[in-house]
Write an enzyme that holds these catalytic residues in place. Structure first.
Site: not given
Ligand code: NAP
Length: 257
Positions: A143, A157
């Site tokens: 991130s 985080y």
């Molecule tokens: P999200 O929509 O909440 O999706 C998270 C995904 O990870 C879901 O598939 C969730 O499924 C899975 N997950 C969570 N905990 C888990 C675990 N313990 N074991 C296996 N799977 C798990 O989040 P997102 O925004 O797409 O974020 C994805 C990645 O991008 C993360 O690493 C986050 O830090 C990074 N990121 C996001 C943003 C943003 O703006 N959205 C920005 C920078 C970085 P389950 O809950 O069913 O396990």
């Protein structure tokens, strides 16, 4: 350029959000795609959507990346189904808000367990198969928050996302002999279900801070990941690629036209 049609990829956290965006890009390119997450219902929905986007096999491999045995089982299921693995996208992550003054030990442990240990366990479990591939690729989803920027409520985080970059630099050297590259994408604020849960005010505030004028889409991250996973990116390792619409550039909100 960027023929991914024979690639076998596992995307952790591939059931929704950025992970699903990454999975869509690979599936459209004809790759065989395994998506993992904990919720079986979300995985079933993701597989239904991904199936039919391309010619590759799509499957769900449920598991919790924070659990070492669970991460190993998840990787093993993908390897068994595909007969190997070429690309691991270690993307699963969580971002619950907690201010430093009230943060509990379990708040901190949970974020580090999923985001940091989950990265270690997923990558460790995939090394054997990625080595056998001969063109192994690891792409982490870090991130901008932590490695480059900060935001109140996300010190744990941010620490976890910066830790992923510390991990990748040494891992890239360790795995270079096996011709495995290890890189990361650093998304800015991406329009995902997870981000939407932060509320409309947060989302609007974030969109105003992006020089390119909007939040990113999950597939914007998917395209960057696909590049890093391609044969053509085979000489890039240990790199962290910011994909944020210019969000880290302004010195102040007034700098965004
Ligand atoms: P999200 O929509 O909440 O999706 C998270 C995904 O990870 C879901 O598939 C969730 O499924 C899975 N997950 C969570 N905990 C888990 C675990 N313990 N074991 C296996 N799977 C798990 O989040 P997102 O925004 O797409 O974020 C994805 C990645 O991008 C993360 O690493 C986050 O830090 C990074 N990121 C996001 C943003 C943003 O703006 N959205 C920005 C920078 C970085 P389950 O809950 O069913 O396990």
């Amino acid at each position: 350029m960027f023929d991914l049609s024979d690639v076998r990829v596992l995307v952790t956290g591939g059931s929704r959000g950025i992970g699903l965006g990454i999975a869509r890009v690979f599936a459209r390119a004809g790759a065989s795609v395994a998506v993992s997450a904990r919720s079986a219902d979300d995985l079933a929905r993701a597989v239904a959507e991904l199936d039919g986007l391309g010619d590759g096999v799509v499957l769900a491999v449920p598991g919790d990346v924070a659990d070492r045995a669970g991460a190993a089982a998840m990787v093993a299921a993908a390897v068994d189904a595909f007969g190997g693995l070429d690309v691991l996208c270690a993307n699963a992550g969580i971002f619950p808000e907690a201010r430093l003054t009230t943060m509990t030990e379990s708040d901190l442990d949970r974020v580090l367990d999923v985001n940091v240990k989950g990265t270690f366990w997923s990558v460790q479990a995939a090394i054997e198969a990625l080595t056998a591939s001969g063109r192994g690729r690891v792409v982490l989803t870090s991130s901008i928050t932590g490695p480059v920027t900060g935001f109140p409520g996300w010190s744990h985080y941010g620490a976890s996302k910066a830790a992923q970059l510390g991990f990748l630099r040494s891992a890239a050297i360790e795995l270079a002999a096996a011709r495995i590259t290890v890189n990361a994408v650093l998304p800015g604020n991406i329009a995902t279900e997870g981000l939407a849960e932060m509320g409309p005010e947060y989302v609007a505030q974030m969109a105003r801070s992006v020089p390119l004028g909007a939040l990113g889409e999950p597939e914007d991250i998917g395209h960057a990941v696909a590049f890093l996973a391609s044969r053509e990116a085979g000489y890039i390792t240990g790199h962290a690629l910011v994909v944020d619409g210019g969000q880290i550039l302004p010195e102040s909100p007034d700098a965004v036209a």
